[in-house]
Scaffold this motif. Structure first.
Motif, mmCIF file in Angstrom:
data_model
loop_
_atom_site.group_PDB
_atom_site.id
_atom_site.type_symbol
_atom_site.label_atom_id
_atom_site.label_comp_id
_atom_site.label_asym_id
_atom_site.label_seq_id
_atom_site.Cartn_x
_atom_site.Cartn_y
_atom_site.Cartn_z
ATOM 1 N N THR A 282 0.843 -1.191 0.000
ATOM 2 C CA THR A 282 0.000 0.000 0.000
ATOM 3 C C THR A 282 0.877 1.239 0.000
ATOM 4 O O THR A 282 1.855 1.333 0.756
ATOM 5 C CB THR A 282 -0.923 0.009 1.231
ATOM 6 N N SER A 283 0.505 2.202 -0.824
ATOM 7 C CA SER A 283 1.278 3.438 -0.921
ATOM 8 C C SER A 283 0.919 4.386 0.215
ATOM 9 O O SER A 283 -0.258 4.597 0.518
ATOM 10 C CB SER A 283 1.003 4.128 -2.257
ATOM 11 N N LEU A 284 1.944 4.968 0.831
ATOM 12 C CA LEU A 284 1.726 5.968 1.877
ATOM 13 C C LEU A 284 1.286 7.304 1.297
ATOM 14 O O LEU A 284 0.578 8.061 1.952
ATOM 15 C CB LEU A 284 3.024 6.195 2.669
ATOM 16 N N ASP A 285 1.723 7.614 0.083
ATOM 17 C CA ASP A 285 1.519 8.968 -0.426
ATOM 18 C C ASP A 285 0.200 9.161 -1.146
ATOM 19 O O ASP A 285 -0.328 10.266 -1.150
ATOM 20 C CB ASP A 285 2.688 9.407 -1.314
ATOM 21 N N HIS A 286 -0.361 8.100 -1.777
ATOM 22 C CA HIS A 286 -1.650 8.290 -2.454
ATOM 23 C C HIS A 286 -2.645 7.168 -2.190
ATOM 24 O O HIS A 286 -3.784 7.239 -2.647
ATOM 25 C CB HIS A 286 -1.461 8.467 -3.965
ATOM 26 N N GLY A 287 -2.236 6.129 -1.458
ATOM 27 C CA GLY A 287 -3.184 5.110 -1.030
ATOM 28 C C GLY A 287 -3.448 3.989 -2.007
ATOM 29 O O GLY A 287 -4.252 3.089 -1.709
ATOM 30 N N HIS A 288 -2.826 3.970 -3.184
ATOM 31 C CA HIS A 288 -3.028 2.864 -4.113
ATOM 32 C C HIS A 288 -2.435 1.577 -3.528
ATOM 33 O O HIS A 288 -1.426 1.615 -2.815
ATOM 34 C CB HIS A 288 -2.377 3.160 -5.464
ATOM 35 N N TYR A 289 -3.054 0.460 -3.851
ATOM 36 C CA TYR A 289 -2.561 -0.821 -3.323
ATOM 37 C C TYR A 289 -2.843 -1.922 -4.338
ATOM 38 O O TYR A 289 -3.742 -1.814 -5.179
ATOM 39 C CB TYR A 289 -3.217 -1.150 -1.985
ATOM 40 N N TYR A 290 -2.065 -2.978 -4.234
ATOM 41 C CA TYR A 290 -2.219 -4.154 -5.094
ATOM 42 C C TYR A 290 -1.404 -5.283 -4.481
ATOM 43 O O TYR A 290 -0.654 -5.068 -3.520
ATOM 44 C CB TYR A 290 -1.791 -3.865 -6.535
ATOM 45 N N PRO A 291 -1.537 -6.531 -4.997
ATOM 46 C CA PRO A 291 -0.817 -7.664 -4.389
ATOM 47 C C PRO A 291 0.685 -7.402 -4.288
ATOM 48 O O PRO A 291 1.284 -6.756 -5.159
ATOM 49 C CB PRO A 291 -1.126 -8.828 -5.341
ATOM 50 N N TYR A 292 1.284 -7.906 -3.227
ATOM 51 C CA TYR A 292 2.703 -7.685 -2.950
ATOM 52 C C TYR A 292 3.560 -8.286 -4.061
ATOM 53 O O TYR A 292 3.418 -9.452 -4.408
ATOM 54 C CB TYR A 292 3.065 -8.320 -1.607
ATOM 55 N N ARG A 293 4.451 -7.475 -4.645
ATOM 56 C CA ARG A 293 5.246 -7.912 -5.792
ATOM 57 C C ARG A 293 6.687 -8.239 -5.426
ATOM 58 O O ARG A 293 7.368 -8.936 -6.171
ATOM 59 C CB ARG A 293 5.266 -6.812 -6.870
ATOM 60 N N ALA A 294 7.176 -7.689 -4.330
ATOM 61 C CA ALA A 294 8.598 -7.864 -4.011
ATOM 62 C C ALA A 294 8.865 -9.252 -3.461
ATOM 63 O O ALA A 294 7.953 -10.060 -3.251
ATOM 64 C CB ALA A 294 9.035 -6.792 -3.007
ATOM 65 N N ASP A 295 10.136 -9.534 -3.184
ATOM 66 C CA ASP A 295 10.568 -10.829 -2.681
ATOM 67 C C ASP A 295 10.104 -10.991 -1.237
ATOM 68 O O ASP A 295 10.514 -10.240 -0.345
ATOM 69 C CB ASP A 295 12.101 -10.914 -2.761
ATOM 70 N N GLU A 296 9.230 -11.964 -0.994
ATOM 71 C CA GLU A 296 8.685 -12.162 0.346
ATOM 72 C C GLU A 296 9.732 -12.694 1.324
ATOM 73 O O GLU A 296 9.510 -12.662 2.533
ATOM 74 C CB GLU A 296 7.475 -13.092 0.289
ATOM 75 N N ARG A 297 10.858 -13.167 0.805
ATOM 76 C CA ARG A 297 11.908 -13.623 1.717
ATOM 77 C C ARG A 297 12.423 -12.482 2.577
ATOM 78 O O ARG A 297 12.813 -12.677 3.728
ATOM 79 C CB ARG A 297 13.057 -14.246 0.923
ATOM 80 N N ALA A 298 12.420 -11.268 2.029
ATOM 81 C CA ALA A 298 12.849 -10.104 2.813
ATOM 82 C C ALA A 298 11.890 -9.851 3.967
ATOM 83 O O ALA A 298 12.309 -9.463 5.070
ATOM 84 C CB ALA A 298 12.935 -8.872 1.919
ATOM 85 N N LEU A 299 10.584 -10.078 3.730
ATOM 86 C CA LEU A 299 9.611 -9.929 4.806
ATOM 87 C C LEU A 299 9.840 -10.967 5.896
ATOM 88 O O LEU A 299 9.783 -10.656 7.096
ATOM 89 C CB LEU A 299 8.185 -10.049 4.264
ATOM 90 N N ARG A 300 10.103 -12.183 5.482
ATOM 91 C CA ARG A 300 10.333 -13.246 6.472
ATOM 92 C C ARG A 300 11.574 -12.961 7.311
ATOM 93 O O ARG A 300 11.629 -13.272 8.508
ATOM 94 C CB ARG A 300 10.464 -14.606 5.769
ATOM 95 N N ALA A 301 12.573 -12.364 6.698
ATOM 96 C CA ALA A 301 13.826 -12.095 7.418
ATOM 97 C C ALA A 301 13.633 -11.112 8.569
ATOM 98 O O ALA A 301 14.414 -11.125 9.526
ATOM 99 C CB ALA A 301 14.874 -11.547 6.441
ATOM 100 N N VAL A 302 12.595 -10.264 8.494
ATOM 101 C CA VAL A 302 12.376 -9.277 9.566
ATOM 102 C C VAL A 302 11.113 -9.577 10.364
ATOM 103 O O VAL A 302 10.662 -8.753 11.156
ATOM 104 C CB VAL A 302 12.305 -7.843 8.988
ATOM 105 N N GLY A 303 10.518 -10.747 10.156
ATOM 106 C CA GLY A 303 9.360 -11.152 10.941
ATOM 107 C C GLY A 303 8.032 -10.687 10.416
ATOM 108 O O GLY A 303 7.022 -10.724 11.131
ATOM 109 N N LEU A 304 7.968 -10.264 9.156
ATOM 110 C CA LEU A 304 6.710 -9.821 8.568
ATOM 111 C C LEU A 304 6.019 -10.926 7.767
ATOM 112 O O LEU A 304 4.972 -10.675 7.144
ATOM 113 C CB LEU A 304 6.949 -8.611 7.652
ATOM 114 N N GLN A 305 6.569 -12.103 7.743
ATOM 115 C CA GLN A 305 5.958 -13.239 7.052
ATOM 116 C C GLN A 305 6.269 -14.521 7.810
ATOM 117 O O GLN A 305 7.337 -14.629 8.419
ATOM 118 C CB GLN A 305 6.473 -13.346 5.622
#
Length: 517
Positions: A494-517
């Motif tokens: 989700t964008s902080l500046d205008h609120g647009h959102y869509y399915p997560y496109r980046a590498d989810e491994r980065a999320l897992r590395a910091v406890g977000l997945q």
């Protein structure tokens, strides 16, 4: 140990005077009526006499003036100044004067109303800057005693002082302030010189006017730009991080549309979005910096849990951001951070009752709007003003964010010979995402990656990814800041500046590395 003995001990951020200065001299009290020993600056053994009047309030020792200054050849060697000596006024009117002796000031001796403080060992420039600021303070000036405007500082009082320890962050802030003052002084002097030269340029007033208008254009533009910095709206729009600055620009745009249909409702909605963006950005910075420092709190764990959950829950909102900012100050490990760490400033953003009241009021309004409990076309002027005042209050408290630069690193080239990175980046400050590309050299121990960073006041770089990422939005093709989000169990960005959102496109491994997945 008794309480009186404890009171006599120097505080942890202070140094005993005599541990810093090995020698303290009073100024040379020579016989002014004696002509023997007087000489010219070019005579052998001549030394310049430095009086209290030769020291400016800015701590600069005036350059020698052969027409005014006195020179002597009979000054005892023990009074000869050395580079690094600090001169302090012993007769004080208002704040004390203090200056450090430079090589260019020598040979010289200090006379009469001056103390000469000689360091036990060479002091770093940063430490000297702090000591000078302290010696010029009202704290030292208040020690002087006397009558009829002649306030004298005694040697015993001086030696009993506790001096500030070296603090590079505070010293750097003082240096920046001094540099800004010097620059403004130079511009003022340039304007005065230009005005005084009006009739040096032409005998005709018309010709002089034309020349002054042309030559003074840059000075007038500087003045206009400087005056804008007294306007808080201009500061937010041009100096705050991009998502906050853009949201504030939207608030201003809606306010300027006053008189149009449902203008108040649109401005009200823009204010609430700006408030949520301010808290969201600040909370995500807090979470990224806390992760880097190995610090956490209940609210951060709850935020991570919402993103990592496998159910049909949603993502973080206004309340989650608020709780992160409220709880981080009490988190274990905060007390161990260096005093200049940006996490400490974020921890006091909502650190008192007034901030909490403003935040709670905005949160209530935001939730009522989000859940359809507000008839937006009927938003009253008083409710709009209340929301606007709350947002302005929080934005003013968050002014430190203007010093914490948001850098989108786009390319990194490693130079194995210099052992350094050439970093190409965009500085995402102000209300527009299209900004010039810049470069810097980085020689720190940590390698730089092409991600989003926060640059602190000491130019240290703190990674923000994957808590905050910068990329072109799929929906509007605008460079935007995104954070991980959830809706009905689906991982989104989700964008902080205008609120647009869509399915997560980046590498989810980065999320897992910091406890977000």
């Amino acid at each position: 140990m008794s309480s009186s003995e404890q009171d006599d001990e120097p505080s942890s951020d202070r140094l005993p005077f005599e541990s810093v200065f090995s020698t303290v001299l009073t100024g040379w009290a020579f016989d002014r009526g004696a002509t023997e020993g007087a000489c010219g600056p070019a005579d052998s053994g001549a030394v310049r006499l430095i009086w209290l009047r030769n020291i400016g309030r800015d701590g600069v020792i005036a350059a020698p003036d052969p027409e005014v200054d006195e020179w002597r050849c009979d000054a005892p060697e023990r009074f000869h100044l050395r580079a690094g000596d600090i001169l302090l006024s012993s007769v004080i009117s208002g704040r004390p004067k203090a200056a450090v002796v430079q090589e260019v000031d020598l040979p010289a001796v200090a006379v009469r109303s001056l103390f000469v403080l000689r360091p036990a060992q060479p002091l770093p420039v940063e430490h000297v800057r702090l000591i000078l600021a302290f010696l010029r303070s009202d704290t030292v000036g208040a020690l002087a005693v006397g009558n009829f405007g002649q306030q004298h500082l005694r040697l015993s009082q001086l030696k009993a002082l506790e001096l500030p320890k070296e603090d590079q962050a505070l010293s750097a802030a003082l240096a920046d302030l001094a540099a800004a003052g010097q620059r403004l002084g130079e511009m003022a002097a340039e304007a005065s010189t230009l005005a005084e030269s009006v009739f040096d340029r032409s005998g005709s007033p018309e010709e002089a006017r034309r020349l002054i208008i042309g030559a003074g254009q840059l000075t007038r533009l500087r003045s206009t730009a400087a005056a804008q910095l007294d306007d808080p709206d201009f500061i937010i729009r041009t100096r705050y991080p991009y998502p906050i600055a853009l949201r504030w620009r939207n608030v201003e745009a809606q306010r300027s549309a006053d008189g149009q249909d449902d203008a108040q409702a649109k401005e009200y909605a823009a204010v609430l979005k700006a408030a949520e963006t301010l808290l969201g950005y600040s909370a995500l910075l807090t979470t990224a910096l806390a992760h880097e420092a190995g610090i956490t709190c209940k609210a951060i764990r709850a935020f991570k849990g919402k993103i990592a959950a496998t159910g049909l829950g949603g993502g973080p909102g206004f309340g989650d951001w608020q709780r992160i900012l409220q709880q981080i100050s009490a988190a274990e490990g905060m007390a161990d951070l260096p005093p200049e760490h940006p996490l400490l400033e974020l921890s006091i953003l909502l650190g008192d009752d007034e901030a909490e009241v403003a935040c709670r009021s905005l949160g209530t309004k935001r939730n009522s709007k989000a859940h359809g409990r507000e008839d937006l076309p009927a938003v009253s002027a008083s409710k709009l003003q209340e929301a606007h005042d709350g947002l302005r209050f929080l934005l003013d408290r968050a002014r430190f964010l203007a010093d914490l630069q948001l850098l989108d690193v786009t390319n990194v080239v490693w130079d194995r010979h210099d052992q350094s990175d050439t970093v190409t980046f965009r500085r995402l400050m102000g209300d527009h995402p299209v900004v010039p590309t810049e470069t810097l050299r980085h020689t720190g121990s940590n390698r730089i990656a092409p991600i989003l960073y926060l640059a602190d006041r000491d130019h240290g770089l703190h990674p923000l990814s994957p808590f905050l990422t910068c990329e072109k939005c799929e929906q509007c093709a605008t460079l935007s800041l995104f954070h991980a989000d959830k809706e009905q169990g689906v991982l989104l960005q989700t964008s902080l500046d205008h609120g647009h959102y869509y399915p997560y496109r980046a590498d989810e491994r980065a999320l897992r590395a910091v406890g977000l997945q």
